[in-house]
Design an enzyme around this catalytic site. Sequence first.
Site, PDB file in Angstrom:
ATOM      1  N   CYS A   2      -8.562  -1.860   0.359  1.00  0.00           N
ATOM      2  CA  CYS A   2      -6.975  -1.994   1.275  1.00  0.00           C
ATOM      3  C   CYS A   2      -7.272  -3.126   2.084  1.00  0.00           C
ATOM      4  O   CYS A   2      -8.167  -2.558   3.484  1.00  0.00           O
ATOM      5  CB  CYS A   2      -7.566  -0.640   1.093  1.00  0.00           C
ATOM      6  SG  CYS A   2      -5.575  -0.206   2.392  1.00  0.00           S
ATOM      7  N   GLU A 102      -1.389  -4.532  -2.236  1.00  0.00           N
ATOM      8  CA  GLU A 102      -2.816  -5.212  -2.621  1.00  0.00           C
ATOM      9  C   GLU A 102      -2.396  -5.939  -3.368  1.00  0.00           C
ATOM     10  O   GLU A 102      -0.844  -6.618  -3.786  1.00  0.00           O
ATOM     11  CB  GLU A 102      -3.436  -4.237  -3.825  1.00  0.00           C
ATOM     12  CG  GLU A 102      -4.397  -4.645  -4.073  1.00  0.00           C
ATOM     13  CD  GLU A 102      -5.437  -5.356  -2.859  1.00  0.00           C
ATOM     14  OE1 GLU A 102      -6.132  -5.993  -3.054  1.00  0.00           O
ATOM     15  OE2 GLU A 102      -6.450  -3.948  -2.693  1.00  0.00           O
TER      16      GLU A 102
END
Length: 229
Positions: A2, A102
């Site tokens: 992340c 992402e």
Amino acid sequence: MCGRTSLFIPQDDLEDRFDATVVTDGGYTPRYNIAPGEPLEVITNEATDAIDQSHWGLIPSWADEPEEGFINARSETAAEKRAFADAWKSRPCLVLLSGFYEWQQQNGGSKQPYRVYRPDDPAFAIAGLWETWDGDDEDVSCVTILTTEPNDLMAPIHDRMPVVLPADAEDQWLTAGPGERAELCQPYPDGDLDAYEISTQVNNPDNDEATVLEPLGHEQSGLGEFGSS
């Protein structure tokens, strides 16, 4: 993994959602493109009614100088790693966000960014660990985000995802012991998350405005083509 988040709901709504008060010096500012090394809004186990900020990147206690630190920690091994072991035992926190970003590697070419969010919740929490790095001239409150295996939604994008906590497990994360918290570090149910392609302007953290949220003008901007078999 992340490596970029956002949090942009109004302060009153944020405080109502987490039953906590913003205590950050300078108050709360909505952000659309938060990068490592910048502050994240957190709720720690030592102040469960307060929303404060911590540097994104856990700086190990033995570091000689403040640095970016570890932005992610694998939940499966955090208890065994020197950098995270103490925090895993006694310093859990909630990292508050409206969504995360992402990047998907596409056929060896450029990476395509996606926004991942909860359609039913404008703010939610992911699992973190916090630390205070003690320096000669400053003390730095810092945090790392725990990751786990991807769910079916995330698997086509990346091989890791943050530990997203169900709303009814947020208090438990802050009050439970290490063993019980380990049980919470699971891939989040697919049906409660959604994702869509966005433009590469998110790649530059200076682009911190609502336009980074806009889906690409593709005929199918979501992930329906990756449906489970």
